[in-house]
Design a protein around this motif. Structure first.
Motif, PDB file in Angstrom:
ATOM      1  N   ARG A  14       0.818  -1.210   0.000  1.00  0.00           N
ATOM      2  CA  ARG A  14       0.000   0.000   0.000  1.00  0.00           C
ATOM      3  C   ARG A  14       0.855   1.264   0.000  1.00  0.00           C
ATOM      4  O   ARG A  14       0.477   2.283  -0.561  1.00  0.00           O
ATOM      5  CB  ARG A  14      -0.954  -0.030   1.193  1.00  0.00           C
ATOM      6  N   ARG A  15       2.037   1.216   0.672  1.00  0.00           N
ATOM      7  CA  ARG A  15       2.925   2.382   0.630  1.00  0.00           C
ATOM      8  C   ARG A  15       3.403   2.622  -0.800  1.00  0.00           C
ATOM      9  O   ARG A  15       3.444   3.758  -1.270  1.00  0.00           O
ATOM     10  CB  ARG A  15       4.121   2.154   1.567  1.00  0.00           C
ATOM     11  N   ARG A  16       3.735   1.524  -1.471  1.00  0.00           N
ATOM     12  CA  ARG A  16       4.162   1.670  -2.864  1.00  0.00           C
ATOM     13  C   ARG A  16       3.006   2.156  -3.737  1.00  0.00           C
ATOM     14  O   ARG A  16       3.170   3.020  -4.593  1.00  0.00           O
ATOM     15  CB  ARG A  16       4.673   0.315  -3.381  1.00  0.00           C
ATOM     16  N   TRP A  17       1.793   1.609  -3.483  1.00  0.00           N
ATOM     17  CA  TRP A  17       0.575   2.049  -4.199  1.00  0.00           C
ATOM     18  C   TRP A  17       0.333   3.532  -3.965  1.00  0.00           C
ATOM     19  O   TRP A  17       0.075   4.293  -4.887  1.00  0.00           O
ATOM     20  CB  TRP A  17      -0.601   1.200  -3.714  1.00  0.00           C
ATOM     21  N   ARG A  18       0.450   3.974  -2.683  1.00  0.00           N
ATOM     22  CA  ARG A  18       0.205   5.380  -2.357  1.00  0.00           C
ATOM     23  C   ARG A  18       1.251   6.284  -3.014  1.00  0.00           C
ATOM     24  O   ARG A  18       0.938   7.377  -3.484  1.00  0.00           O
ATOM     25  CB  ARG A  18       0.191   5.571  -0.836  1.00  0.00           C
ATOM     26  N   SER A  19       2.511   5.816  -3.073  1.00  0.00           N
ATOM     27  CA  SER A  19       3.563   6.609  -3.707  1.00  0.00           C
ATOM     28  C   SER A  19       3.254   6.823  -5.182  1.00  0.00           C
ATOM     29  O   SER A  19       3.364   7.937  -5.707  1.00  0.00           O
ATOM     30  CB  SER A  19       4.920   5.915  -3.534  1.00  0.00           C
ATOM     31  N   GLN A  20       2.842   5.748  -5.844  1.00  0.00           N
ATOM     32  CA  GLN A  20       2.501   5.860  -7.260  1.00  0.00           C
ATOM     33  C   GLN A  20       1.284   6.757  -7.462  1.00  0.00           C
ATOM     34  O   GLN A  20       1.232   7.561  -8.395  1.00  0.00           O
ATOM     35  CB  GLN A  20       2.241   4.468  -7.839  1.00  0.00           C
ATOM     36  N   LEU A  21       0.316   6.602  -6.569  1.00  0.00           N
ATOM     37  CA  LEU A  21      -0.894   7.411  -6.673  1.00  0.00           C
ATOM     38  C   LEU A  21      -0.593   8.881  -6.429  1.00  0.00           C
ATOM     39  O   LEU A  21      -1.127   9.772  -7.095  1.00  0.00           O
ATOM     40  CB  LEU A  21      -1.950   6.896  -5.687  1.00  0.00           C
ATOM     41  N   ASN A  22       0.327   9.187  -5.466  1.00  0.00           N
ATOM     42  CA  ASN A  22       0.709  10.577  -5.199  1.00  0.00           C
ATOM     43  C   ASN A  22       1.361  11.215  -6.423  1.00  0.00           C
ATOM     44  O   ASN A  22       1.104  12.384  -6.745  1.00  0.00           O
ATOM     45  CB  ASN A  22       1.671  10.641  -4.013  1.00  0.00           C
ATOM     46  N   GLN A  23       2.202  10.427  -7.101  1.00  0.00           N
ATOM     47  CA  GLN A  23       2.846  10.964  -8.287  1.00  0.00           C
ATOM     48  C   GLN A  23       1.814  11.350  -9.340  1.00  0.00           C
ATOM     49  O   GLN A  23       1.904  12.406  -9.972  1.00  0.00           O
ATOM     50  CB  GLN A  23       3.821   9.935  -8.859  1.00  0.00           C
ATOM     51  N   LEU A  24       0.810  10.483  -9.499  1.00  0.00           N
ATOM     52  CA  LEU A  24      -0.242  10.776 -10.461  1.00  0.00           C
ATOM     53  C   LEU A  24      -1.017  12.025 -10.067  1.00  0.00           C
ATOM     54  O   LEU A  24      -1.300  12.898 -10.883  1.00  0.00           O
ATOM     55  CB  LEU A  24      -1.189   9.569 -10.574  1.00  0.00           C
ATOM     56  N   LEU A  25      -1.356  12.139  -8.776  1.00  0.00           N
ATOM     57  CA  LEU A  25      -2.130  13.291  -8.318  1.00  0.00           C
ATOM     58  C   LEU A  25      -1.333  14.582  -8.431  1.00  0.00           C
ATOM     59  O   LEU A  25      -1.883  15.652  -8.730  1.00  0.00           O
ATOM     60  CB  LEU A  25      -2.586  13.058  -6.882  1.00  0.00           C
ATOM     61  N   GLN A  26      -0.012  14.526  -8.182  1.00  0.00           N
ATOM     62  CA  GLN A  26       0.824  15.714  -8.315  1.00  0.00           C
ATOM     63  C   GLN A  26       0.861  16.179  -9.764  1.00  0.00           C
ATOM     64  O   GLN A  26       0.814  17.387 -10.054  1.00  0.00           O
ATOM     65  CB  GLN A  26       2.241  15.409  -7.814  1.00  0.00           C
ATOM     66  N   GLN A  27       0.944  15.208 -10.691  1.00  0.00           N
ATOM     67  CA  GLN A  27       0.943  15.589 -12.096  1.00  0.00           C
ATOM     68  C   GLN A  27      -0.354  16.310 -12.456  1.00  0.00           C
ATOM     69  O   GLN A  27      -0.352  17.323 -13.156  1.00  0.00           O
ATOM     70  CB  GLN A  27       1.117  14.343 -12.975  1.00  0.00           C
ATOM     71  N   ASP A  91      -0.213   2.110 -14.254  1.00  0.00           N
ATOM     72  CA  ASP A  91       0.323   2.687 -15.486  1.00  0.00           C
ATOM     73  C   ASP A  91      -0.797   3.040 -16.457  1.00  0.00           C
ATOM     74  O   ASP A  91      -0.780   4.107 -17.091  1.00  0.00           O
ATOM     75  CB  ASP A  91       1.295   1.708 -16.150  1.00  0.00           C
ATOM     76  N   THR A  92      -1.777   2.132 -16.556  1.00  0.00           N
ATOM     77  CA  THR A  92      -2.902   2.396 -17.465  1.00  0.00           C
ATOM     78  C   THR A  92      -3.732   3.565 -16.960  1.00  0.00           C
ATOM     79  O   THR A  92      -4.211   4.390 -17.752  1.00  0.00           O
ATOM     80  CB  THR A  92      -3.788   1.136 -17.592  1.00  0.00           C
ATOM     81  N   LEU A  93      -3.905   3.647 -15.634  1.00  0.00           N
ATOM     82  CA  LEU A  93      -4.660   4.750 -15.044  1.00  0.00           C
ATOM     83  C   LEU A  93      -3.979   6.081 -15.352  1.00  0.00           C
ATOM     84  O   LEU A  93      -4.634   7.076 -15.684  1.00  0.00           O
ATOM     85  CB  LEU A  93      -4.786   4.534 -13.535  1.00  0.00           C
ATOM     86  N   VAL A  94      -2.623   6.115 -15.243  1.00  0.00           N
ATOM     87  CA  VAL A  94      -1.866   7.332 -15.559  1.00  0.00           C
ATOM     88  C   VAL A  94      -2.056   7.697 -17.028  1.00  0.00           C
ATOM     89  O   VAL A  94      -2.302   8.861 -17.377  1.00  0.00           O
ATOM     90  CB  VAL A  94      -0.372   7.129 -15.232  1.00  0.00           C
ATOM     91  N   THR A  95      -1.947   6.688 -17.897  1.00  0.00           N
ATOM     92  CA  THR A  95      -2.073   6.936 -19.337  1.00  0.00           C
ATOM     93  C   THR A  95      -3.446   7.489 -19.689  1.00  0.00           C
ATOM     94  O   THR A  95      -3.574   8.475 -20.426  1.00  0.00           O
ATOM     95  CB  THR A  95      -1.826   5.635 -20.121  1.00  0.00           C
ATOM     96  N   VAL A  96      -4.491   6.852 -19.160  1.00  0.00           N
ATOM     97  CA  VAL A  96      -5.859   7.289 -19.459  1.00  0.00           C
ATOM     98  C   VAL A  96      -6.100   8.701 -18.923  1.00  0.00           C
ATOM     99  O   VAL A  96      -6.698   9.548 -19.595  1.00  0.00           O
ATOM    100  CB  VAL A  96      -6.878   6.295 -18.870  1.00  0.00           C
ATOM    101  N   SER A  97      -5.625   8.941 -17.699  1.00  0.00           N
ATOM    102  CA  SER A  97      -5.815  10.265 -17.097  1.00  0.00           C
ATOM    103  C   SER A  97      -5.110  11.340 -17.916  1.00  0.00           C
ATOM    104  O   SER A  97      -5.642  12.435 -18.131  1.00  0.00           O
ATOM    105  CB  SER A  97      -5.300  10.263 -15.656  1.00  0.00           C
ATOM    106  N   PRO A 103      -9.660  13.634 -14.056  1.00  0.00           N
ATOM    107  CA  PRO A 103      -9.156  13.342 -12.716  1.00  0.00           C
ATOM    108  C   PRO A 103      -9.368  11.870 -12.373  1.00  0.00           C
ATOM    109  O   PRO A 103     -10.228  11.186 -12.945  1.00  0.00           O
ATOM    110  CB  PRO A 103      -9.989  14.246 -11.812  1.00  0.00           C
ATOM    111  N   VAL A 104      -8.595  11.392 -11.410  1.00  0.00           N
ATOM    112  CA  VAL A 104      -8.656   9.982 -11.022  1.00  0.00           C
ATOM    113  C   VAL A 104     -10.050   9.575 -10.573  1.00  0.00           C
ATOM    114  O   VAL A 104     -10.559   8.513 -10.929  1.00  0.00           O
ATOM    115  CB  VAL A 104      -7.632   9.695  -9.910  1.00  0.00           C
ATOM    116  N   THR A 105     -10.672  10.417  -9.780  1.00  0.00           N
ATOM    117  CA  THR A 105     -12.000  10.052  -9.256  1.00  0.00           C
ATOM    118  C   THR A 105     -13.015   9.882 -10.368  1.00  0.00           C
ATOM    119  O   THR A 105     -13.876   9.008 -10.310  1.00  0.00           O
ATOM    120  CB  THR A 105     -12.499  11.124  -8.273  1.00  0.00           C
ATOM    121  N   SER A 106     -12.900  10.715 -11.405  1.00  0.00           N
ATOM    122  CA  SER A 106     -13.838  10.583 -12.521  1.00  0.00           C
ATOM    123  C   SER A 106     -13.625   9.269 -13.246  1.00  0.00           C
ATOM    124  O   SER A 106     -14.576   8.607 -13.663  1.00  0.00           O
ATOM    125  CB  SER A 106     -13.665  11.749 -13.494  1.00  0.00           C
ATOM    126  N   ILE A 107     -12.359   8.893 -13.396  1.00  0.00           N
ATOM    127  CA  ILE A 107     -12.063   7.631 -14.083  1.00  0.00           C
ATOM    128  C   ILE A 107     -12.555   6.445 -13.267  1.00  0.00           C
ATOM    129  O   ILE A 107     -13.163   5.504 -13.784  1.00  0.00           O
ATOM    130  CB  ILE A 107     -10.550   7.518 -14.348  1.00  0.00           C
TER     131      ILE A 107
END
Length: 674
Positions: A14-27, A91-97, A103-107
């Motif tokens: 989950r820490r790794r998941w959160r790190s990846q998710l934070n990067q996406l949200l920062q972008q 990765d797919t979530l980042v690409t689609v976004s 935004p992530v929530t919309s996806i």
């Protein structure tokens, strides 16, 4: 792997998941030109804190309301979810976004055509690591329903293995489980309903009860569309351990909780489980006097209706007052048992309370009325064999109908026959409409009566039944045509005549040809004084062949000529012709079959085993043909008991079996009962 190891591994993931998710949200934050702190405290182990932080992040990035819920799911994310690879999903979530600028929530609010979210898909395909991460980061998906109203929790409950894994991977959300239990789908089922319906093992069900944390509403107050609570289903499926634990959740005063839907006592009765029946009655005594929602019956009615003998004993011993209570249809428990044909239960009630024989329904029908009306031959025979019940035999209901009238009205020929063999039955008693049982058959038999109706008429006529209204009433079933000389009636009988004429013509043709193709051939020796004579003339089998062939041919010719007269169109002539043709056609078929057997046996006598086999086969089938033929010449109407026995055993019983009417007396209840 132990639970602690699982928690450590999931925490790291989950820490790794959160790190990846934070990067996406920062972008997304940088693209939107907003300056919001999006770092998440990696040291925090509180799922509630993670959720609060994430909600703040999402709100700051996307303050606008979410799009309409029915936005179809991106196919690339759909495939990634089905595969269950977390890295590929991110990765797919980042690409689609990035590509769509969403935004992530919309996806993550996108749905399949059936309304499933990504959490539904991950649950359905058994990718529970992905389930845990989605639930951890977006807990609102746990309570999102699909087109069937199923949450991911309800969806997981449909499979024992899925439910176990689902609970294991989201155990950190235990505080939210009670609320998740209270969500119902389109069928009104909660996750607990679904788990019980799927019949999970006791350990998983026990775990579900623990997750309820003592909640007293879900097991007892949530009824589905069928009116079944989890407690009802647990009893119905025989989960006695779970039932025991559910009942422990009840307060000291069970009346503080109103049990919703159907009574659990009814479930125990229908499951025929005495242990659970006693347990529920002792724990929730207020339910004992609760009426069944469908028909307003007592638990004794319910036990009698399903044939639960021990349940009937239980209620007779403890709640004898139920004996005198009617349901919404005006029936008492003994009438229900009689209607369903449960002889043993009827006997039990009558043994305990002999006066029950006098109990009547709201229509003033006794138990013999009910058994006759619904075609229950076992109950009828039991009552007729017991002299104590003689008073019931000719008793009338509100409409003046006796049991014989009711059996006749509902076309149960075996019941009618059984009643007519009882000497104390009054065959010609009339009801309030002035009709005897025979009047009913002839009045309502129809233009083309069914075989069951004909059998009912034969049973009454054989016993000497008489109509009360003669000349304008009918004196036999076929004479309905005389009173209703319509075009359709003439067509029906013309078809019958034509069919018989065709059969008789075929028989005459075959037997005529056989007369010139003798078995063994003819004597062709010119010097022989018996030139042209049959070579086997002196054989008895040959003589049998010739005699039977001649009888068959001439009988068939007579039948054909008789039916030609029927073509003249006179209704009385049609009936007379058919009456003569039917026995003669039977003789013709029997004689033709005998001639065939004699002819074949004659030419194979040198091979012993084959000749004996053919002889045995022929005798068996000739016996069957004879049994079918005899009733055509035996009188069906006679007060002579010898003739009646012959008629019964050679015609009536045989025809009942052949037509399936024995089974119909017991099976065609709802359609046949008036």
């Amino acid at each position: 792997m132990g639970v602690s190891d699982l928690e450590i591994g999931m925490s790291y993931d989950r820490r790794r998941w959160r790190s990846q998710l934070n990067q996406l949200l920062q972008q997304q934050q940088q693209q939107n030109g907003k300056h919001v702190v999006v770092e998440v405290d990696m040291q925090s182990s509180s799922s509630e804190q993670h959720t609060t932080e994430l909600v703040g992040i999402i709100k700051s990035i996307d303050p606008t309301p979410p799009p309409p819920p029915m936005v179809l799911m991106d196919l690339r994310l759909h495939r990634a979810t089905i595969e269950g690879n977390q890295r590929k999903f991110i990765d797919t979530l980042v690409t689609v976004s990035t590509e769509k600028g969403l935004p992530v929530t919309s996806i993550l609010d996108q749905l399949t055509p059936l309304g499933n979210t990504f959490l539904h898909l991950a649950t359905d395909f058994g990718h529970f690591d992905l389930v845990a991460h989605l639930a951890f980061s977006f807990p609102h998906l746990l309570n999102t329903t699909n087109g069937r109203g199923d949450t991911p929790f309800i969806l997981a409950a449909r499979s024992p293995q899925s439910l176990s894994n689902f609970i294991t991977h989201i155990h950190e959300f235990t505080p939210y489980f009670v609320d998740m239990f209270k969500i119902t789908n389109n069928d009104g089922n909660t996750a607990l309903h679904q788990a019980l319906i799927t019949n999970h093992n006791a350990d998983i069900l026990d775990l579900l009860l623990q997750l309820l944390r003592g909640d007293k509403e879900v097991p007892f107050c949530y009824a589905n569309q069928q009116g079944k609570t989890p407690l009802y289903i647990a009893i119905e499926t025989g989960q006695i351990t779970i039932v025991t634990k559910m009942l422990r959740l009840l307060p000291e005063n069970p009346d503080e909780i109103k049990i919703a839907g159907k009574s659990p006592i009814d479930a125990a009765i229908k499951a025929m489980n005495t242990d659970m029946l006693v347990m529920v009655c002792e724990k929730i005594p207020s339910l004992i006097h609760t009426r069944v929602a469908e028909d307003g019956g007592t638990p004794l009615h319910c036990a009698a209706s399903v044939g639960y003998y021990k349940g009937v004993e239980f209620f007779l011993n403890r709640f004898s007052e139920f004996i005198l209570e009617h349901d919404n249809n005006g029936l008492l428990p003994i009438h229900i048992a009689s209607q369903k044909g449960y002889v043993k239960i009827v006997k039990k009630i009558l043994d305990e309370y002999p006066d029950s024989r006098e109990l009547l329904t709201a229509k003033r029908e006794n138990i013999l009325h009910i058994a006759s009306k619904f075609g229950k031959i076992g109950v009828v025979e039991y009552i007729l064999k017991t002299p104590y019940f003689g008073v019931l035999i000719n008793q009338k209901d509100n409409n003046g109908n006796t049991p014989l009238h009711l059996a006749t009205m509902n076309w149960f020929p075996k019941i009618v026959s059984c009643l007519t063999w009882e000497s104390s039955v009054e065959l010609n008693i009339v009801n309030d409409d002035g009709m005897t049982a025979l009047d009913i058959v002839e009045e309502f038999g129809g233009i083309s009566p069914s075989f069951r109706k004909r059998l009912t008429w034969i049973a009454l006529k054989a016993a000497g039944g008489k109509p009360s209204r003669a000349p304008n009433k009918l004196n036999n079933m076929d004479s309905i045509l005389i009173q209703n000389d319509g075009a359709q009636s003439r067509v029906d009988y013309k078809d019958r005549v034509n069919t018989l004429l065709l059969v008789s013509t075929l028989v005459a043709t075959v037997t005529f040809a056989a007369g010139f193709t003798m078995p063994g051939g003819y004597n062709n020796t010119l010097s022989d004084p018996f030139l042209g004579q049959a070579t086997m003339l002196n054989k008895r089998a040959f003589q049998t062949f010739v005699i039977c062939d001649a009888i068959a041919m001439y009988s068939a010719v007579i039948v054909a000529v008789t039916l030609i007269w029927a073509q003249l169109g006179d209704v009385h002539l049609v009936f007379s012709s058919i009456s003569l043709a039917m026995p003669l056609l039977g003789v013709s078929l029997l004689a033709m079959s005998t001639a065939f057997l004699a002819g074949v046996w004659l030419v194979i006598t040198k091979l012993g085993w084959l000749s004996h086999l053919i002889l045995i086969i022929g005798i068996v089938f000739l016996s069957i043909l004879l049994a079918l033929y005899i009733p055509l010449i035996v009188p069906t109407t006679s007060k002579n008991y010898v003739i009646r026995y012959i008629s019964y055993y050679f015609f009536f019983q045989l025809m009942l079996i052949a037509s399936g009417s024995n089974a119909a007396d017991d099976e065609e209840v709802e359609d046949g009962a008036a």
